[in-house]
Structures are given as C-alpha cells and as structure tokens.
Scaffold this motif. Structure first.
Motif, PDB file in Angstrom:
ATOM      1  N   HIS A   1      26.084  45.180  36.111  1.00  0.00           N
ATOM      2  CA  HIS A   1      27.252  46.060  36.106  1.00  0.00           C
ATOM      3  C   HIS A   1      28.496  45.300  36.564  1.00  0.00           C
ATOM      4  CE1 HIS A   1      29.881  49.455  36.774  1.00  0.00           C
ATOM      5  NE2 HIS A   1      30.048  49.047  38.011  1.00  0.00           N
ATOM      6  N   LEU A   2      28.380  44.568  37.663  1.00  0.00           N
ATOM      7  CA  LEU A   2      29.522  43.793  38.172  1.00  0.00           C
ATOM      8  C   LEU A   2      29.980  42.754  37.153  1.00  0.00           C
ATOM      9  CD1 LEU A   2      28.340  43.346  41.851  1.00  0.00           C
ATOM     10  CD2 LEU A   2      30.366  44.612  41.099  1.00  0.00           C
ATOM     11  N   GLU A   3      29.024  42.085  36.511  1.00  0.00           N
ATOM     12  CA  GLU A   3      29.375  41.093  35.491  1.00  0.00           C
ATOM     13  C   GLU A   3      30.136  41.744  34.337  1.00  0.00           C
ATOM     14  OE1 GLU A   3      25.768  37.855  36.044  1.00  0.00           O
ATOM     15  OE2 GLU A   3      25.434  39.580  34.749  1.00  0.00           O
ATOM     16  N   GLN A   4      29.684  42.911  33.902  1.00  0.00           N
ATOM     17  CA  GLN A   4      30.341  43.602  32.787  1.00  0.00           C
ATOM     18  C   GLN A   4      31.746  44.038  33.167  1.00  0.00           C
ATOM     19  OE1 GLN A   4      27.689  46.769  31.739  1.00  0.00           O
ATOM     20  NE2 GLN A   4      26.340  45.439  30.563  1.00  0.00           N
TER      21      GLN A   4
ATOM     22  N   ALA B   1      39.157  41.041  37.477  1.00  0.00           N
ATOM     23  CA  ALA B   1      39.244  41.364  38.895  1.00  0.00           C
ATOM     24  C   ALA B   1      40.538  42.090  39.233  1.00  0.00           C
ATOM     25  CB  ALA B   1      39.116  40.085  39.729  1.00  0.00           C
ATOM     26  N   ASN B   2      41.491  42.108  38.309  1.00  0.00           N
ATOM     27  CA  ASN B   2      42.761  42.787  38.567  1.00  0.00           C
ATOM     28  C   ASN B   2      42.833  44.139  37.875  1.00  0.00           C
ATOM     29  OD1 ASN B   2      43.917  40.749  40.167  1.00  0.00           O
ATOM     30  ND2 ASN B   2      44.306  39.549  38.330  1.00  0.00           N
ATOM     31  N   SER B   3      41.699  44.763  37.686  1.00  0.00           N
ATOM     32  CA  SER B   3      41.675  46.054  37.017  1.00  0.00           C
ATOM     33  C   SER B   3      42.156  47.145  37.960  1.00  0.00           C
ATOM     34  CB  SER B   3      40.261  46.340  36.538  1.00  0.00           C
ATOM     35  OG  SER B   3      39.417  46.521  37.645  1.00  0.00           O
TER      36      SER B   3
ATOM     37  N   ARG C   1      28.852  33.097  41.115  1.00  0.00           N
ATOM     38  CA  ARG C   1      29.738  32.942  39.950  1.00  0.00           C
ATOM     39  C   ARG C   1      30.752  34.088  39.885  1.00  0.00           C
ATOM     40  NH1 ARG C   1      25.046  30.951  37.298  1.00  0.00           N
ATOM     41  NH2 ARG C   1      24.610  32.997  36.427  1.00  0.00           N
ATOM     42  N   LEU C   2      30.302  35.292  40.238  1.00  0.00           N
ATOM     43  CA  LEU C   2      31.230  36.424  40.262  1.00  0.00           C
ATOM     44  C   LEU C   2      32.314  36.231  41.321  1.00  0.00           C
ATOM     45  CD1 LEU C   2      28.810  39.430  39.733  1.00  0.00           C
ATOM     46  CD2 LEU C   2      30.562  38.604  38.150  1.00  0.00           C
ATOM     47  N   LEU C   3      31.932  35.725  42.486  1.00  0.00           N
ATOM     48  CA  LEU C   3      32.935  35.452  43.516  1.00  0.00           C
ATOM     49  C   LEU C   3      33.940  34.419  43.015  1.00  0.00           C
ATOM     50  CD1 LEU C   3      31.050  35.332  46.950  1.00  0.00           C
ATOM     51  CD2 LEU C   3      32.666  37.043  46.129  1.00  0.00           C
TER      52      LEU C   3
END
Length: 72
Positions: free
Chosen positions: A22-25, A32-34, A64-66
């Motif tokens: 979910h976080l990746e999607q 990240a600026n949504s 990778r997400l960070l």
C-alpha cells in the motif's frame, strides 16, 4: 535498529507485506508530497520499520520508501 517509533506496533511481520505494498503504491502514484505531508508518510514507514521480526526483504523495501520520501 531504532527508528524512533515509541507507539504500539500495529503490524506483525507476517501481515506487513500488504501494508508495504500500500505504501509503495501511494508513494509512487501520489508521491510523498500528496495530500499528506512527508512527515506523515515518513512516520508510517518508520512505524512499519519498527515491527518486530522484519524479514530482510521487508526491511529493504521500507528503506527504499524512506529514500523515496527523502528525495521528494
């Protein structure tokens, strides 16, 4: 490793893959600026990183997400 998360652990290592997905999607589609700030998304990822018993692949995906959030 300490990721500065002191709250309860809402995830278990065995159920974390769906949360990571979910976080990746969200972070790939909206960035990240949504709607939510980088602080919110970083907090979500750090919360997941604090889950006891992470598999190395889960840890790598979260790191990778960070990195993605930091580059946004």
């Amino acid at each position: 490793m300490n990721y500065d998360y002191a709250g309860p652990h809402p995830y278990s290592a065995s159920h974390l893959d769906s949360a990571i997905e979910h976080l990746e999607q969200v972070l790939s589609l909206e960035g990240a600026n949504s709607l939510f700030s980088q602080t919110y998304w970083r907090g979500r990822v750090v919360q997941a990183l604090a889950t006891p018993g992470l598999a190395p692949s889960q840890h790598n995906r979260l790191k990778r997400l960070l990195d993605r959030i930091a580059q946004a």
